[in-house]
Design a protein around this motif. Structure first.
Motif, PDB file in Angstrom:
ATOM      1  N   THR A 131      57.667  66.840  70.083  1.00 43.11           N
ATOM      2  CA  THR A 131      57.640  66.755  71.545  1.00 43.11           C
ATOM      3  C   THR A 131      57.108  68.014  72.212  1.00 43.11           C
ATOM      4  OG1 THR A 131      59.956  67.445  71.711  1.00 43.11           O
ATOM      5  CG2 THR A 131      59.508  65.070  71.661  1.00 43.11           C
ATOM      6  N   SER A 132      57.183  69.154  71.516  1.00 42.05           N
ATOM      7  CA  SER A 132      56.709  70.401  72.118  1.00 42.05           C
ATOM      8  C   SER A 132      55.219  70.618  71.902  1.00 42.05           C
ATOM      9  CB  SER A 132      57.479  71.598  71.544  1.00 42.05           C
ATOM     10  OG  SER A 132      57.103  71.820  70.194  1.00 42.05           O
ATOM     11  N   GLY A 133      54.679  69.973  70.881  1.00 47.93           N
ATOM     12  CA  GLY A 133      53.271  70.164  70.575  1.00 47.93           C
ATOM     13  C   GLY A 133      52.994  71.446  69.803  1.00 47.93           C
ATOM     14  N   ARG A 134      54.034  72.140  69.421  1.00 50.00           N
ATOM     15  CA  ARG A 134      53.865  73.380  68.653  1.00 50.00           C
ATOM     16  C   ARG A 134      53.523  73.058  67.206  1.00 50.00           C
ATOM     17  NH1 ARG A 134      58.123  78.054  70.048  1.00 50.00           N
ATOM     18  NH2 ARG A 134      57.440  78.372  72.178  1.00 50.00           N
ATOM     19  N   ALA A 135      52.826  73.982  66.570  1.00 52.23           N
ATOM     20  CA  ALA A 135      52.514  73.842  65.153  1.00 52.23           C
ATOM     21  C   ALA A 135      53.806  73.972  64.355  1.00 52.23           C
ATOM     22  CB  ALA A 135      51.521  74.915  64.725  1.00 52.23           C
ATOM     23  N   TRP A 136      53.857  73.295  63.226  1.00 53.51           N
ATOM     24  CA  TRP A 136      55.063  73.354  62.387  1.00 53.51           C
ATOM     25  C   TRP A 136      55.410  74.788  62.037  1.00 53.51           C
ATOM     26  CZ3 TRP A 136      57.981  69.212  62.026  1.00 53.51           C
ATOM     27  CH2 TRP A 136      57.402  67.962  62.192  1.00 53.51           C
ATOM     28  N   ARG A 137      54.409  75.605  61.792  1.00 52.96           N
ATOM     29  CA  ARG A 137      54.673  76.995  61.375  1.00 52.96           C
ATOM     30  C   ARG A 137      55.343  77.818  62.467  1.00 52.96           C
ATOM     31  NH1 ARG A 137      49.179  76.572  61.949  1.00 52.96           N
ATOM     32  NH2 ARG A 137      48.260  77.840  63.593  1.00 52.96           N
ATOM     33  N   HIS A 138      55.332  77.331  63.714  1.00 55.97           N
ATOM     34  CA  HIS A 138      55.964  78.038  64.831  1.00 55.97           C
ATOM     35  C   HIS A 138      57.341  77.478  65.172  1.00 55.97           C
ATOM     36  CE1 HIS A 138      52.417  80.386  65.389  1.00 55.97           C
ATOM     37  NE2 HIS A 138      51.670  79.316  65.608  1.00 55.97           N
ATOM     38  N   LEU A 139      57.890  76.696  64.279  1.00 57.83           N
ATOM     39  CA  LEU A 139      59.221  76.139  64.493  1.00 57.83           C
ATOM     40  C   LEU A 139      60.242  77.278  64.513  1.00 57.83           C
ATOM     41  CD1 LEU A 139      60.615  73.320  64.658  1.00 57.83           C
ATOM     42  CD2 LEU A 139      61.035  73.545  62.210  1.00 57.83           C
TER      43      LEU A 139
END
Length: 99
Positions: free
Chosen positions: A31-39
């Motif tokens: 939902t945030s559209g962030r890359a997985w690596r920025h979790l």
């Protein structure tokens, strides 16, 4: 129902991840559209684990079931608000041939 997971062989000494925490991390990433690596690490699961579970759940049809169940539940509660709806290119069928 979510698929159950056993500890992976290379992680044999680690405790299994909390399914709710992993699910929350996956929903956040989607939902945030962030890359997985920025979790953010506050979810208590690694980006690799969250991505892997998302892939498994998608292949099991969980995302499709949720995409149908959530609007149905909101409609049943009278909480569906269709005054603004977003449809992105990934959701629509591509047309072929002449327009």
């Amino acid at each position: 129902m979510l698929p159950s997971f056993a500890a992976r062989p290379q992680d044999g000494e680690r405790d299994p991840r909390d399914e709710r925490a992993v699910f929350t991390a996956v929903v956040y990433a989607l939902t945030s559209g962030r890359a997985w690596r920025h979790l953010p690490p506050t979810f208590g699961t690694s980006p690799a684990t969250a991505h892997r579970r998302c892939t498994i759940w998608t292949e099991a049809g969980l995302r499709r079931r949720l995409h149908r169940a959530v609007p149905d539940e909101l409609r049943a509660r009278g909480q569906a608000d269709w005054t603004s709806v977003i449809l992105d290119a990934a959701s629509g069928r591509a047309k072929t041939g002449d327009r």
